[in-house]
Design an enzyme around this catalytic site. Structure first.
Site, PDB file in Angstrom:
ATOM      1  N   GLU A 219      37.182  45.986  37.588  1.00  0.00           N
ATOM      2  CA  GLU A 219      37.791  45.629  36.406  1.00  0.00           C
ATOM      3  C   GLU A 219      39.279  44.437  36.893  1.00  0.00           C
ATOM      4  O   GLU A 219      39.889  44.373  37.533  1.00  0.00           O
ATOM      5  CB  GLU A 219      38.940  46.854  36.322  1.00  0.00           C
ATOM      6  CG  GLU A 219      38.947  46.496  34.477  1.00  0.00           C
ATOM      7  CD  GLU A 219      40.019  45.965  34.141  1.00  0.00           C
ATOM      8  OE1 GLU A 219      39.755  45.355  33.239  1.00  0.00           O
ATOM      9  OE2 GLU A 219      40.490  46.886  33.907  1.00  0.00           O
ATOM     10  N   CYS A 253      44.445  42.909  29.698  1.00  0.00           N
ATOM     11  CA  CYS A 253      42.699  42.182  30.046  1.00  0.00           C
ATOM     12  C   CYS A 253      42.570  42.388  29.063  1.00  0.00           C
ATOM     13  O   CYS A 253      41.850  41.580  28.764  1.00  0.00           O
ATOM     14  CB  CYS A 253      42.513  42.790  30.887  1.00  0.00           C
ATOM     15  SG  CYS A 253      42.109  44.843  31.526  1.00  0.00           S
TER      16      CYS A 253
END
Length: 450
Positions: A219, A253
């Site tokens: 990720e 993010c």
């Protein structure tokens, strides 16, 4: 100073892996219901200790207490979700198309895992990895970020109190990330690595993982577009923009990084957005009045200000904010930039802070082109009253997650992850547990002829 911790060495990392390997066989054979009940007890314990976890995270990385409490609730939900998914990791049994033989497909734990978590969500990123690994029957070595090691220590203690056997979860806190990951990725006993962090580091880990062809979940970075079409409800779009941009002070993010607004409504949207951003209060995370805490360190503040300065030099206008906050601490003013050139550096990389650059587009196809003009593909946000338009655009943009008229879309029940250089694999949802299992096929001769 909050506390001092021993910095784990390479030898400590190997010892942690040895403990995980020793526990793997018995843990994999543990009944799914038992694993599920441990996760459910862990959910109850984390929820009961919400204030302890929240205060610890605020002290470690600065987020306001309200944000920290939200993370505890979000992070705990992965424990509850995967407690329910544990008993639903089904295989299948079927007859071959020829009608003679049988096919048995079963899911097995992938084995000992290395889990590497970031500093920005120190609890939620741990639970999002640990919970599915526990559900699948995997043992783990957890390496938290060196900036936020204490939350993982408290979480591990809580998991033990919930009944997790010794050796299943092993936490190694260290000032040297490579000193932990390096020797473990060279060890053939490790079978998976899951990482949340920057794309450059993720690429290095993937390269190292190729030595033993490890399963990987990555990720990585994001550069989320927030697209506002002229038929959007602008008040709701501003509300969503505040959520998508300012969750965790922009240190996420999935944070909206590029605000793409159709020309006919750009001025009104920017005015309302800047007013909302300018009204936020900045201060210590422990102050109940604070809505925006400090950035993680001075380097982060300097990097953000350099991006803002370069954008203004290129023609952007700071409608609100645009500078560090005077005084002690790593604070930066909530900032909205208008008239940002499409080639500005601030549009091409993660900002990881409370800065919102706004640029404009003319047509739907222009919006799609601008949204896709990034090497990243994690999250995107679309605002329009036309559902057909939302579907059309979603099908043409290259992102793993898309929000329709919603500024926060992360949920334990949904598969979290991106495409392109934003990573591989998914966390959460029914897909989350699959990341920690391997599929075994057993061919069975026709039982009627034997």
């Amino acid at each position: 100073m909050l506390a001092t911790l021993a910095s784990a060495t390479s030898e400590d990392a190997v010892a942690a892996l040895e403990a995980a390997c020793a526990a793997q066989t018995s843990w994999a054979r543990t009944a799914p219901r038992v694993r599920a009940e441990i996760l459910r007890r862990a959910f109850d314990l984390v929820t009961a200790r919400s204030e302890d976890f929240a205060l610890l995270m605020t002290l470690e990385m600065g987020k306001p207490l309200a944000e920290a409490r939200g993370e505890v609730a979000y992070g705990a939900e992965f424990l509850r979700w995967f407690s329910e998914e544990t008993v639903r990791d089904y295989g299948r049994y079927l007859t071959t198309p020829e009608g003679k033989n049988k096919i048995l497909v079963q899911h097995k734990p992938v084995g000992p895992c290395l889990l590497i978590t970031p500093w920005n969500f120190p609890l939620a990123m741990a639970t999002r990895k640990v919970a599915p690994a526990v559900a699948a029957g995997c043992t783990m070595v957890l390496k938290p970020a060196k900036l936020t090691p204490l939350t993982s220590q408290l979480f591990a203690q809580t998991m033990m109190e919930a009944g997790l056997p010794a050796g299943v979860l092993n936490v190694v806190s260290s000032s040297s990330a490579s000193g932990i990951s390096g020797p473990l990725l060279k060890d053939s006993r490790l079978r998976k690595v899951s990482f949340t962090g920057s794309t450059p580091v993720g690429k290095r880990l993937m390269s190292d993982a190729s030595r033993h062809v490890l399963r990987t979940s990555m990720e990585l970075g994001g550069n989320a577009p927030f697209v506002v079409f002229e038929d959007a409800d602008l008040d709701k779009a501003v509300e969503g923009a505040m959520a998508a941009k300012m969750r965790n002070m922009g240190e996420a993010c999935t944070a909206a990084n590029r605000f793409l607004v159709q020309e006919s409504v750009a001025q009104e949207f920017t005015r309302k957005f800047a007013a909302a951003m300018g009204a936020l209060s900045t201060g210590r995370g422990t102050d109940p009045a604070s809505q925006v805490g400090p950035l993680i360190n001075n380097g982060a503040r300097d990097d953000i200000h350099a991006l803002v300065t370069a954008a203004v030099d290129a023609g952007a206008v700071a409608v609100t904010g645009g500078a560090p906050v005077d005084g002690p601490g790593y604070f930066y003013q909530p900032t909205v930039l208008a008239d940002v050139p499409n080639n500005a550096a601030i549009l091409g990389q993660e900002i990881f802070g409370p800065v919102a650059p706004v640029t404009t587009f003319t047509t739907e196809q222009d919006a799609i082109k601008l949204a896709n003009a990034s090497e990243y593909g994690l999250a995107a946000y679309l605002y329009s009253r036309d559902f057909n338009r939302l579907l059309r655009v979603a099908e043409q943009i290259e992102f793993g997650m898309v929000g329709f008229n919603a500024g926060i879309i992360s949920n334990a029940a949904a598969p979290f992850g991106g495409v392109k250089q934003s990573g591989l694999g998914r966390e959460g949802g029914s897909e989350g547990i699959a990341e920690y299992t391997t599929t075994q096929y057993i061919g069975i001769a026709d039982p009627y002829e034997n």
